[in-house]
Design an enzyme around this catalytic site. Structure first.
Site, PDB file in Angstrom:
ATOM      1  N   GLN A  22       0.806  -1.218   0.000  1.00 30.57           N
ATOM      2  CA  GLN A  22       0.000   0.000   0.000  1.00 30.57           C
ATOM      3  C   GLN A  22       0.841   1.271   0.000  1.00 30.57           C
ATOM      4  O   GLN A  22       0.339   2.344  -0.322  1.00 30.57           O
ATOM      5  CB  GLN A  22      -0.932   0.002   1.224  1.00 30.57           C
ATOM      6  CG  GLN A  22      -1.977  -1.098   1.138  1.00 30.57           C
ATOM      7  CD  GLN A  22      -2.868  -1.147   2.366  1.00 30.57           C
ATOM      8  OE1 GLN A  22      -2.543  -1.806   3.332  1.00 30.57           O
ATOM      9  NE2 GLN A  22      -3.985  -0.453   2.336  1.00 30.57           N
ATOM     10  N   HIS A 116       0.807  -9.331   4.425  1.00 31.05           N
ATOM     11  CA  HIS A 116      -0.307  -8.373   4.463  1.00 31.05           C
ATOM     12  C   HIS A 116      -0.942  -8.333   3.068  1.00 31.05           C
ATOM     13  O   HIS A 116      -0.654  -7.472   2.251  1.00 31.05           O
ATOM     14  CB  HIS A 116       0.174  -6.993   4.909  1.00 31.05           C
ATOM     15  CG  HIS A 116      -0.941  -6.058   5.285  1.00 31.05           C
ATOM     16  ND1 HIS A 116      -1.012  -5.395   6.499  1.00 31.05           N
ATOM     17  CD2 HIS A 116      -2.054  -5.684   4.616  1.00 31.05           C
ATOM     18  CE1 HIS A 116      -2.114  -4.653   6.550  1.00 31.05           C
ATOM     19  NE2 HIS A 116      -2.760  -4.807   5.398  1.00 31.05           N
ATOM     20  N   ASN A 160      -1.783 -10.894   8.356  1.00 32.24           N
ATOM     21  CA  ASN A 160      -2.714  -9.807   8.603  1.00 32.24           C
ATOM     22  C   ASN A 160      -4.137 -10.231   8.260  1.00 32.24           C
ATOM     23  O   ASN A 160      -4.413 -10.638   7.129  1.00 32.24           O
ATOM     24  CB  ASN A 160      -2.351  -8.596   7.735  1.00 32.24           C
ATOM     25  CG  ASN A 160      -3.265  -7.408   8.004  1.00 32.24           C
ATOM     26  OD1 ASN A 160      -3.226  -6.838   9.086  1.00 32.24           O
ATOM     27  ND2 ASN A 160      -4.108  -7.051   7.049  1.00 32.24           N
ATOM     28  N   GLU A 161      -5.009 -10.161   9.244  1.00 25.68           N
ATOM     29  CA  GLU A 161      -6.439 -10.438   9.035  1.00 25.68           C
ATOM     30  C   GLU A 161      -6.660 -11.793   8.370  1.00 25.68           C
ATOM     31  O   GLU A 161      -7.230 -11.890   7.273  1.00 25.68           O
ATOM     32  CB  GLU A 161      -7.104  -9.306   8.246  1.00 25.68           C
ATOM     33  CG  GLU A 161      -6.979  -7.965   8.969  1.00 25.68           C
ATOM     34  CD  GLU A 161      -7.795  -6.843   8.359  1.00 25.68           C
ATOM     35  OE1 GLU A 161      -8.110  -6.907   7.161  1.00 25.68           O
ATOM     36  OE2 GLU A 161      -8.116  -5.889   9.106  1.00 25.68           O
TER      37      GLU A 161
HETATM   38  C1  BGC Z   1      -6.336  -3.716   6.202  1.00 20.10           C
HETATM   39  C2  BGC Z   1      -5.650  -2.517   5.608  1.00 20.10           C
HETATM   40  C3  BGC Z   1      -6.676  -1.573   5.017  1.00 20.10           C
HETATM   41  C4  BGC Z   1      -7.568  -1.105   6.145  1.00 20.10           C
HETATM   42  C5  BGC Z   1      -8.590  -0.050   5.758  1.00 20.10           C
HETATM   43  C6  BGC Z   1      -7.609  -3.410   6.939  1.00 20.10           C
HETATM   44  O1  BGC Z   1      -8.548  -4.367   6.587  1.00 20.10           O
HETATM   45  O2  BGC Z   1      -5.454  -4.469   6.993  1.00 20.10           O
HETATM   46  O3  BGC Z   1      -4.741  -2.979   4.642  1.00 20.10           O
HETATM   47  O4  BGC Z   1      -6.099  -0.517   4.323  1.00 20.10           O
HETATM   48  O5  BGC Z   1      -8.247  -2.213   6.667  1.00 20.10           O
HETATM   49  O6  BGC Z   1      -9.585  -0.541   4.920  1.00 20.10           O
END
Ligand code: BGC
Length: 412
Positions: A22, A116, A160-161
């Site tokens: 990003q 990520h 991540n997530e």
């Molecule tokens: C993610 C980020 C994203 C943010 C805002 C999260 O789900 O980890 O990469 O930019 O939310 O939408």
């Protein structure tokens, strides 16, 4: 009701977060670069040069330190580190070693995420996370990167997530988000462009979350065991947690969604050093399904609902039994006064949780700077710092000074 104390615990982590794809720019070996550049792309913009953080990291880390933060959460990019299967780039690892060393030199705690959303193109061409080989592939990458960088890493996030592929798949089935029919065509085009077999190309966010979830959980477990002895600090996963609420009649649907999307992951990380809570809003269920957001909406179309963070911290702590780090929280808005209002209310909730005895160890705001917001491109503004997309000049917004002062004082 005002929380009892306005102080945060000592050694509280106050940070801002970014993710490699990003902000770095030029992530040409990744799966998403191809998806973004394809004709009829699902992505509103290509990531392109992003914020050129790959070259400007030192000034960006100095900027967040100068604002008052003590922690920087960022990700290292697998597509750069292992651009071809089994070839590990010493130059890319050296780059991240310099970046982590810069954090230490500036007295900023580096919190490093190993995955990520993006992956090397070769990985996604061969089924991505839907392929069970993903577990060993990811563990091998973590092992190599951990050996090269672990002695400097103060806190590590594996994935991540890890629950978001499943959440997106379920939302796609329920309400058609995530590209609809265009998604199938985009994946087919990516398979063709990458020279892979038709139907095999799968990315983290656009793939089949039902198929990838068991592999993601197994990959986290394996990576956790590999990284634990190498990293000089806690290791954990991060999860995308919405505050799931039910209107009368919606309880059964809410509970079923909660079990699938949240609890199965929180149960799988029991015993870990921490769980990273990433919360942006609430989601409401009625008797016949999802209910639309109420009142003010953010640029992402989410309901402005900062109270969600405390609710998610409470349930994450209860189900996982782990200490909590808020690894992301923030708002997409052009109106910086709403960012301050949102964050203030979210932090009030964090203080309430701490007053109730929950072990919350940090608050990391998403994001340090306006950046590439995946499918939405550069339109949503999550940054504390504005970035001029032509000159790459950085300009802190009032919210950056406001939150930096709170971080510095360790007090709201
Ligand atoms: C993610 C980020 C994203 C943010 C805002 C999260 O789900 O980890 O990469 O930019 O939310 O939408």
């Amino acid at each position: 009701m005002e929380p009892k104390s306005r102080e945060f615990p000592s050694a509280f982590l106050w940070g801002t977060a970014t993710a490699a794809h990003q902000v770095e720019g030029g992530n040409r070996g990744s799966d998403l670069w191809l998806m973004e550049m394809a004709k009829d792309s699902l992505y509103a913009d290509p990531s392109g040069d992003a914020c050129d953080h790959y070259h400007r990291y030192a000034e960006d880390i100095a900027l967040l330190k100068g604002l008052g933060f003590n922690t920087y959460r960022f990700s290292i990019e697998w597509a750069r580190i292992e651009p071809e299967e089994g070839f590990f780039s010493a130059a890319a690892l050296d780059h991240y070693r310099r970046m982590i060393a810069t954090c230490h030199a500036l007295r900023v705690i580096p919190m490093v995420t190993f995955h990520h959303f993006t992956a090397p193109l070769w990985f996604s061409r061969d089924g991505g996370w839907e392929n069970e080989k993903s577990v060993d592939r990811f563990a091998r990458y973590c092992d190599r990167a951990g050996r090269a960088l672990g002695d400097l890493i103060s806190c590590a996030c594996t994935i991540n997530e890890a629950n978001i592929p499943l959440m997106i798949t379920m939302m796609r089935e329920a309400v058609g988000i995530g590209g609809g029919d265009k998604r199938e065509r985009a994946l087919a085009e990516a398979a063709r462009l990458s020279g892979g077999e038709p139907g095999r190309f799968s990315t983290y966010l656009s793939g089949d979350g039902r198929a990838s979830t068991p592999n993601l959980i197994a990959a986290h477990r394996k990576a956790y065991d590999f990284l634990k002895p190498m990293v000089k600090g806690p290791v954990g996963i991060t999860l995308s947690l919405n505050d799931l609420q039910a209107e009368p009649g919606g309880e059964a649907l809410r509970d079923a969604a909660d079990q699938m999307i949240n609890r199965q992951f929180l149960e799988a990380v029991r015993g870990d050093d921490f769980v990273g809570v990433q919360t942006y809003t609430r989601v409401r269920f009625g008797a016949s399904g999802l209910l639309p957001p109420e009142g003010e909406r953010t640029q992402m179309g989410y309901e402005f609902y900062p109270q969600a963070l405390a609710a998610c911290i409470r349930s994450a702590a209860k189900v996982s039994g782990c200490p909590i780090i808020v690894t992301e929280n923030g708002i997409g808005t052009e109106d910086d006064t709403r960012r301050i209002a949102f964050t203030k209310a979210a932090l009030d909730g964090v203080l309430d949780c701490i007053a109730d005895g929950i072990d919350v160890r940090g608050y990391i705001h998403w994001s340090l700077m306006d950046n590439f917001e995946w499918l939405e491109g550069y339109r949503p503004k999550f940054g504390l710092v504005e970035v001029d997309r032509t000159t790459q000049a950085r300009k802190p917004k009032p919210s950056a000074y406001w939150l930096g002062d709170i971080a510095n004082a360790n007090r709201l």
